[in-house]
Enzyme design. Structure first.
Site, PDB file in Angstrom:
ATOM      1  N   SER A 147       0.873  -1.186   0.000  1.00  0.00           N
ATOM      2  CA  SER A 147       0.000   0.000   0.000  1.00  0.00           C
ATOM      3  C   SER A 147       0.903   1.226   0.000  1.00  0.00           C
ATOM      4  O   SER A 147       2.050   1.139   0.467  1.00  0.00           O
ATOM      5  CB  SER A 147      -0.852   0.009   1.270  1.00  0.00           C
ATOM      6  OG  SER A 147      -1.432   1.288   1.480  1.00  0.00           O
ATOM      7  N   TYR A 160      -1.903  -1.083  10.663  1.00  0.00           N
ATOM      8  CA  TYR A 160      -2.066  -1.467   9.256  1.00  0.00           C
ATOM      9  C   TYR A 160      -0.905  -0.941   8.407  1.00  0.00           C
ATOM     10  O   TYR A 160      -0.276  -1.688   7.651  1.00  0.00           O
ATOM     11  CB  TYR A 160      -3.390  -0.936   8.710  1.00  0.00           C
ATOM     12  CG  TYR A 160      -3.517  -1.092   7.209  1.00  0.00           C
ATOM     13  CD1 TYR A 160      -3.726  -2.348   6.640  1.00  0.00           C
ATOM     14  CD2 TYR A 160      -3.396   0.009   6.358  1.00  0.00           C
ATOM     15  CE1 TYR A 160      -3.814  -2.495   5.252  1.00  0.00           C
ATOM     16  CE2 TYR A 160      -3.493  -0.134   4.977  1.00  0.00           C
ATOM     17  CZ  TYR A 160      -3.700  -1.384   4.435  1.00  0.00           C
ATOM     18  OH  TYR A 160      -3.774  -1.530   3.075  1.00  0.00           O
TER      19      TYR A 160
HETATM   20  N1  LIG Z   1      -8.645  -0.691  -1.482  1.00  0.00           N
HETATM   21  C1  LIG Z   1      -7.684   0.120  -1.062  1.00  0.00           C
HETATM   22  O1  LIG Z   1      -7.909   1.342  -0.905  1.00  0.00           O
HETATM   23  C2  LIG Z   1      -6.291  -0.439  -0.825  1.00  0.00           C
HETATM   24  C3  LIG Z   1      -5.226   0.462  -0.787  1.00  0.00           C
HETATM   25  C4  LIG Z   1      -3.947  -0.023  -0.574  1.00  0.00           C
HETATM   26  C5  LIG Z   1      -3.735  -1.376  -0.408  1.00  0.00           C
HETATM   27  N2  LIG Z   1      -4.787  -2.245  -0.441  1.00  0.00           N
HETATM   28  C6  LIG Z   1      -4.513  -3.666  -0.224  1.00  0.00           C
HETATM   29  O2  LIG Z   1      -5.043  -4.410  -1.287  1.00  0.00           O
HETATM   30  C7  LIG Z   1      -5.294  -5.753  -0.857  1.00  0.00           C
HETATM   31  C8  LIG Z   1      -6.674  -6.167  -1.355  1.00  0.00           C
HETATM   32  O3  LIG Z   1      -7.650  -5.390  -0.709  1.00  0.00           O
HETATM   33  P1  LIG Z   1      -8.950  -4.841  -1.450  1.00  0.00           P
HETATM   34  O4  LIG Z   1      -8.833  -3.375  -1.509  1.00  0.00           O
HETATM   35  O5  LIG Z   1      -9.211  -5.593  -2.688  1.00  0.00           O
HETATM   36  O6  LIG Z   1     -10.031  -5.141  -0.309  1.00  0.00           O
HETATM   37  P2  LIG Z   1     -11.248  -6.184  -0.242  1.00  0.00           P
HETATM   38  O7  LIG Z   1     -12.166  -5.931  -1.368  1.00  0.00           O
HETATM   39  O8  LIG Z   1     -11.771  -6.068   1.154  1.00  0.00           O
HETATM   40  O9  LIG Z   1     -10.518  -7.599  -0.447  1.00  0.00           O
HETATM   41  C9  LIG Z   1      -9.795  -8.232   0.583  1.00  0.00           C
HETATM   42  C10 LIG Z   1      -9.637  -9.691   0.241  1.00  0.00           C
HETATM   43  O10 LIG Z   1      -8.886 -10.337   1.285  1.00  0.00           O
HETATM   44  C11 LIG Z   1      -9.598 -11.510   1.691  1.00  0.00           C
HETATM   45  N3  LIG Z   1      -9.367 -11.824   3.094  1.00  0.00           N
HETATM   46  C12 LIG Z   1      -9.592 -11.006   4.169  1.00  0.00           C
HETATM   47  N4  LIG Z   1      -9.322 -11.665   5.308  1.00  0.00           N
HETATM   48  C13 LIG Z   1      -8.925 -12.928   4.950  1.00  0.00           C
HETATM   49  C14 LIG Z   1      -8.528 -14.081   5.673  1.00  0.00           C
HETATM   50  N5  LIG Z   1      -8.489 -14.081   7.019  1.00  0.00           N
HETATM   51  N6  LIG Z   1      -8.197 -15.199   4.989  1.00  0.00           N
HETATM   52  C15 LIG Z   1      -8.248 -15.226   3.629  1.00  0.00           C
HETATM   53  N7  LIG Z   1      -8.604 -14.150   2.893  1.00  0.00           N
HETATM   54  C16 LIG Z   1      -8.946 -13.024   3.542  1.00  0.00           C
HETATM   55  C17 LIG Z   1     -11.070 -11.165   1.452  1.00  0.00           C
HETATM   56  O11 LIG Z   1     -11.832 -12.359   1.242  1.00  0.00           O
HETATM   57  P3  LIG Z   1     -12.811 -13.050   2.308  1.00  0.00           P
HETATM   58  O12 LIG Z   1     -13.461 -11.953   3.109  1.00  0.00           O
HETATM   59  O13 LIG Z   1     -13.753 -13.809   1.434  1.00  0.00           O
HETATM   60  O14 LIG Z   1     -11.926 -13.938   3.118  1.00  0.00           O
HETATM   61  C18 LIG Z   1     -10.974 -10.402   0.128  1.00  0.00           C
HETATM   62  O15 LIG Z   1     -10.952 -11.286  -0.947  1.00  0.00           O
HETATM   63  C19 LIG Z   1      -5.144  -5.752   0.655  1.00  0.00           C
HETATM   64  O16 LIG Z   1      -3.900  -6.318   1.011  1.00  0.00           O
HETATM   65  C20 LIG Z   1      -5.170  -4.275   1.002  1.00  0.00           C
HETATM   66  O17 LIG Z   1      -4.452  -3.981   2.187  1.00  0.00           O
HETATM   67  C21 LIG Z   1      -6.060  -1.803  -0.649  1.00  0.00           C
END
Ligand SMILES: NC(=O)c1ccc[n+]([C@@H]2O[C@H](COP(=O)([O-])OP(=O)(O)OC[C@H]3O[C@@H](n4cnc5c(N)ncnc54)[C@H](OP(=O)(O)O)[C@@H]3O)[C@@H](O)[C@H]2O)c1
Length: 267
Positions: A147, A160
């Site tokens: 991130s 985080y």
């Molecule tokens: N969106 C942003 O603004 C942003 C910015 C910077 C970085 N990121 C990073 O991008 C990555 C993806 O996030 P996203 O934005 O796509 O958010 P998201 O839509 O909430 O997706 C998160 C994913 O992680 C899975 N997950 C969560 N807890 C888990 C667990 N205990 N075991 C297995 N899987 C788990 C969730 O699936 P289930 O709930 O089905 O398990 C979901 O598929 C993350 O690492 C996040 O920190 C996001």
């Protein structure tokens, strides 16, 4: 049955957001997939969508419903991914979540889960994958989803952001260790992206944050392209690139203050 001639990728957190779009991108480039997350219904729906989108020669998609924050989660996923001698050519460590919190007002269980998923599971899966990939010797990739928070200490996202700082540093160092081998390590640092992240983290972005928001598909595309090019670091979007650059050159106190202003204190 003959083994598929295609390379194979494991994508964690594929049930939503950036992970689901990384899976779509990899499938469009001819990767077979192992999709992992807790919500199996979402994984199965994505698997159907991807098989349909890649007809008449559909990629193979396997779904593994697993909680990666529990101690045996990463090993369980890896056993499933490599069962019957299956080779893995790409690991995408994308599963992760954030928590917009006042540190001392938050239950320890929340931070424990965050550290186990964002740090422990990512590190264990990377270890399992790199040993496996060095063993088979074919071109292979690790894509770590960090991130821009990993480049700037962020108040009220303190734990985080620190987990993502770990991901950035770990990936840079491991990438250096592995240079000249068949395995490359790429660290993708997205900024605010339209996914379920902000609902899970319970954060309301301010005007500037919303203005800089990207859709998840271009973030995934930039990440996959960078991975396949063997790049060490990828930051999608002009505003995010600028934020990472400023964090490198501005005094630390100013970086901390600006990041805190941008995210705001939880109500
Ligand atoms: N969106 C942003 O603004 C942003 C910015 C910077 C970085 N990121 C990073 O991008 C990555 C993806 O996030 P996203 O934005 O796509 O958010 P998201 O839509 O909430 O997706 C998160 C994913 O992680 C899975 N997950 C969560 N807890 C888990 C667990 N205990 N075991 C297995 N899987 C788990 C969730 O699936 P289930 O709930 O089905 O398990 C979901 O598929 C993350 O690492 C996040 O920190 C996001």
């Amino acid at each position: 049955m003959a083994a598929s001639p295609r390379p194979r990728a494991v994508v964690t957190g594929a049930s939503s957001g950036i992970g689901a779009d990384i899976a779509r991108e990899l499938a469009s480039r001819g990767f077979d997939l192992v999709l992992a997350a807790r919500r199996q219904d979402r994984l199965l729906a994505l698997a159907d969508e991807i098989r349909n989108a890649t007809r008449p020669d559909p990629v193979e998609v396997e779904c593994v419903a697993v909680d990666l924050s529990v101690p045996d989660g990463p090993a369980t996923l890896w056993e499933r991914a490599t069962a019957r001698g299956g080779k893995v050519h790409a690991l995408v460590n994308n599963a992760g979540f954030g928590a917009h919190t006042v540190f001392e007002r938050t239950e320890w269980a929340k931070y424990d889960e965050l550290l186990r998923l964002n740090v422990r599971a990512l590190t264990e899966l990377t270890w399992l994958a790199v040993r496996h990939m060095r063993g088979h010797g074919e071109r292979a990739y690790v894509l770590q989803v960090a991130s821009i928070g990993g480049h700037q200490p962020t108040a009220w996202f303190a734990v985080y952001a620190a987990t993502k700082s770990y991901v950035c540093d770990f990936s840079a160092a491991l990438g250096f260790e592995l240079q000249g081998t068949n395995v490359s390590v790429t660290c993708l640092s997205p900024g605010a992206t339209v996914t379920e992240f902000s609902d899970v983290a319970q954060v309301q972005l301010g005007f500037v944050g919303k203005l800089a928001m990207m859709a998840s598909r271009p973030v995934a595309r930039v990440g996959v392209r960078g991975m396949l090019a063997g790049r060490r670091e990828v930051v999608p979007g002009f505003v995010n690139k600028l934020a990472v650059l400023l964090a490198k050159f501005l005094p630390r106190w100013l970086v901390v203050r600006s990041a805190a202003r941008l995210m705001g204190r939880p109500s």
